[in-house]
Design an enzyme around this catalytic site. Structure first.
Site, PDB file in Angstrom:
ATOM      1  N   LEU A  35      67.007  17.952 -10.179  1.00 25.73           N
ATOM      2  CA  LEU A  35      66.708  19.164  -9.409  1.00 25.73           C
ATOM      3  C   LEU A  35      66.871  18.903  -7.912  1.00 25.73           C
ATOM      4  O   LEU A  35      66.407  19.686  -7.084  1.00 25.73           O
ATOM      5  CB  LEU A  35      65.295  19.666  -9.713  1.00 25.73           C
ATOM      6  CG  LEU A  35      65.048  20.111 -11.158  1.00 25.73           C
ATOM      7  CD1 LEU A  35      63.609  20.570 -11.340  1.00 25.73           C
ATOM      8  CD2 LEU A  35      66.014  21.215 -11.561  1.00 25.73           C
TER       9      LEU A  35
ATOM     10  N   SER B  92      65.477  23.694  -7.604  1.00 31.46           N
ATOM     11  CA  SER B  92      64.469  24.035  -8.611  1.00 31.46           C
ATOM     12  C   SER B  92      64.221  25.530  -8.689  1.00 31.46           C
ATOM     13  O   SER B  92      63.637  26.021  -9.664  1.00 31.46           O
ATOM     14  CB  SER B  92      63.144  23.335  -8.290  1.00 31.46           C
ATOM     15  OG  SER B  92      62.597  23.861  -7.083  1.00 31.46           O
TER      16      SER B  92
ATOM     17  N   TYR C  56      56.916   2.109  -5.344  1.00 31.10           N
ATOM     18  CA  TYR C  56      56.443   3.484  -5.202  1.00 31.10           C
ATOM     19  C   TYR C  56      54.971   3.440  -4.814  1.00 31.10           C
ATOM     20  O   TYR C  56      54.111   3.113  -5.636  1.00 31.10           O
ATOM     21  CB  TYR C  56      56.586   4.262  -6.506  1.00 31.10           C
ATOM     22  CG  TYR C  56      58.003   4.545  -6.959  1.00 31.10           C
ATOM     23  CD1 TYR C  56      59.099   4.290  -6.146  1.00 31.10           C
ATOM     24  CD2 TYR C  56      58.236   5.073  -8.223  1.00 31.10           C
ATOM     25  CE1 TYR C  56      60.390   4.559  -6.574  1.00 31.10           C
ATOM     26  CE2 TYR C  56      59.535   5.352  -8.659  1.00 31.10           C
ATOM     27  CZ  TYR C  56      60.599   5.091  -7.832  1.00 31.10           C
ATOM     28  OH  TYR C  56      61.878   5.355  -8.264  1.00 31.10           O
TER      29      TYR C  56
ATOM     30  N   ARG D  37      65.513  16.847  -5.824  1.00 38.78           N
ATOM     31  CA  ARG D  37      64.232  16.746  -5.112  1.00 38.78           C
ATOM     32  C   ARG D  37      63.621  18.122  -4.829  1.00 38.78           C
ATOM     33  O   ARG D  37      63.031  18.361  -3.786  1.00 38.78           O
ATOM     34  CB  ARG D  37      64.417  15.949  -3.821  1.00 38.78           C
ATOM     35  CG  ARG D  37      64.928  14.546  -4.093  1.00 38.78           C
ATOM     36  CD  ARG D  37      65.424  13.834  -2.854  1.00 38.78           C
ATOM     37  NE  ARG D  37      65.928  12.519  -3.232  1.00 38.78           N
ATOM     38  CZ  ARG D  37      67.150  12.282  -3.713  1.00 38.78           C
ATOM     39  NH1 ARG D  37      67.999  13.300  -3.869  1.00 38.78           N
ATOM     40  NH2 ARG D  37      67.529  11.076  -4.064  1.00 38.78           N
ATOM     41  N   GLY D  38      63.820  19.006  -5.788  1.00 37.42           N
ATOM     42  CA  GLY D  38      63.262  20.354  -5.684  1.00 37.42           C
ATOM     43  C   GLY D  38      64.185  21.349  -5.019  1.00 37.42           C
ATOM     44  O   GLY D  38      63.918  22.559  -5.058  1.00 37.42           O
TER      45      GLY D  38
END
Length: 335
Positions: free
Chosen positions: A211, A217, A58, A213-214
Site C-alpha cells: 500500500l 490505501s 525496528y 506506506r499508506g
C-alpha cells in the site's frame, strides 16, 4: 474469508497468502498502541495468517519484544503455526540515526543471538540481512546464516532489497527461500530483472509496501500532517506536487474499487496477490480494523477487464518521486 497458503520458495515452508508486517507497530510511522498491536497480531493469527515479519532494528528491538509478547500470550495452537521472518544488519544509534549495515559472519551470529532472546523462540524461520553490506561479500553473510541453520537456530535463508546478480551469488552459496522487496502498483521496479531471476531460481517474493506506506490505501489525505519522526515526512512520494500527483492516481483507482464494491486498499492488495503464487504480500496493519480490511482482499477476484482498468489507471512508472530519500536509494536493488 478462507486463508489460502502459498509456497515460500522451493526450499521453504507453506505460509499464509498474506503476511503481517509489524514494523509500524514500533517505529517510523508515528505512534502506535501496544495493546492494540498485540491484539492485531492475535487477530491475524486467528484469521490464519502465519507469517510475521520484523527487523531487529525496528524500534531498536522493541518490535521483536512486542512479537515475543504476542506469541507468548497467544493460544498454543496459533503460536505453533506462526513463522517469524527477521531482518538484521542495520546499524542505529541511541538517537535513532542510521549508520550503515553489518553483514560480517560474527555480526550475523551476534544479531541472531539477541533476536532469539527478544522473540522468546528457539529458532527464526527466515533470516535475512536488511540491506547488502557493501564491505562484505554476500557469500560470507549467507554462509553465516547457513551455519546457523546447521545448528538449528534458523530454518531458512532470506534476502532483502538486492539485485539479480546478488541473488544469484547468494543462491549459489546456500538455498535461498525468498526475497523480501517492495512491490506494489506504484513500485514495480522488480518486474524487469529481479522477478524473472527469482522465478528462474525458485525463490519466492515477500512483497512489502503493497500500500506504499499508506499512500495508495485510500485513507491518506492531502492535508494530513505527519510527525517529524514519521518516515513519510521525508519520503519524496509524500512531498508537495509529488503527493498531489500520487493521490490523483489513488482517486483513479478508487473509481475501479467502487465499481467492484471494495475499498482502494483491498483492490491494491488484490492486484499484488494476482501477480503470481510465488508472491506473498505483507500488509502493515497496525489495528484490527485495518487488518480486517486487508484480509478482505483475499475474497476479491480480478478478471482480465479489472486488471486492464487498473493498469490504465495506474500504469507502470506512474508514481511521482522515489520511494526513499536519495541517500537511501543507493542501498536498494530494484530501482
Amino acid at each position: 474469508m478462507t486463508m489460502r497458503t502459498r509456497p515460500l520458495g522451493t526450499t521453504g515452508p507453506q505460509v499464509s497468502a498474506l503476511g503481517l508486517g509489524c514494523m509500524g507497530m514500533s517505529a517510523l510511522y508515528g505512534d502506535a498502541d501496544r495493546t492494540e498491536s498485540i491484539a492485531t497480531i492475535h487477530a491475524a493469527l486467528d484469521a490464519g495468517v502465519t507469517l510475521l515479519d520484523t527487523g531487529d532494528f525496528y524500534g531498536m528491538g522493541h518490535n521483536e519484544l512486542l512479537i515475543g509478547e504476542a506469541l507468548r500470550t497467544a493460544p498454543a495452537e496459533l503460536r505453533e503455526k506462526a513463522q517469524v521472518s527477521v531482518k538484521f544488519g542495520a546499524l542505529r544509534g541511541p538517537d535513532g540515526e542510521w549508520s550503515g549495515f553489518d553483514g560480517r559472519p560474527a555480526a550475523v551470529k551476534n544479531f541472531a543471538a539477541y533476536s532469539l532472546q527478544r522473540l522468546g523462540v528457539d529458532h527464526i524461520d527466515v533470516y535475512r540481512i536488511s540491506r547488502l553490506d557493501p564491505d562484505v561479500p554476500i557469500e560470507e553473510t549467507v554462509g553465516a546464516i547457513a551455519e546457523l541453520i546447521e545448528k538449528g537456530h534458523v530454518r531458512h535463508v532470506g534476502l532483502s532489497e538486492v539485485g539479480a546478480e546478488t541473488i544469484r551469488r547468494a543462491a549459489a552459496t546456500a538455498p535461498v527461500t525468498d526475497l523480501q522487496i517492495e512491490y506494489s502498483l506504484i513500485s514495480r521496479g522488480i518486474e524487469k530483472e529481479i522477478l524473472p531471476t527469482t522465478r528462474e531460481l525458485g525463490i519466492s517474493i515477500t512483497a512489502y509496501g503493497v500500500l506504499s506506506r499508506g499512500l495508495i490505501s485510500g485513507h491518506f489525505t492531502r492535508d494530513r500532517q505527519l510527525a517529524a519522526h514519521d518516515f513519510r515526512a521525508h519520503s519524496p512520494r509524500f512531498q508537495g506536487d509529488n503527493l498531489r500527483h500520487n493521490l490523483d492516481l489513488v482517486e483513479a483507482l478508487r473509481k475501479i474499487a467502487e465499481r467492484k464494491g471494495v475499498s482502494v486498499a483491498q483492490i491494491a492488495i488484490a492486484w499484488v496477490l494476482s501477480r503470481g503464487e510465488d508472491i506473498v504480500p505483507l500488509v502493515g496493519a497496525r489495528t484490527r480494523e485495518r487488518l480486517t480490511e486487508s484480509l478482505g482482499a483475499l475474497d476479491i477476484t480480478l478478471d482480465a477487464a479489472d486488471l486492464t482498468a487498473i493498469e490504465e489507471a495506474v500504469p507502470p512508472g506512474a508514481a511521482a518521486g522515489d520511494r526513499y530519500p536519495t541517500q537511501q536509494m543507493a542501498h536498494l536493488g530494484s530501482e
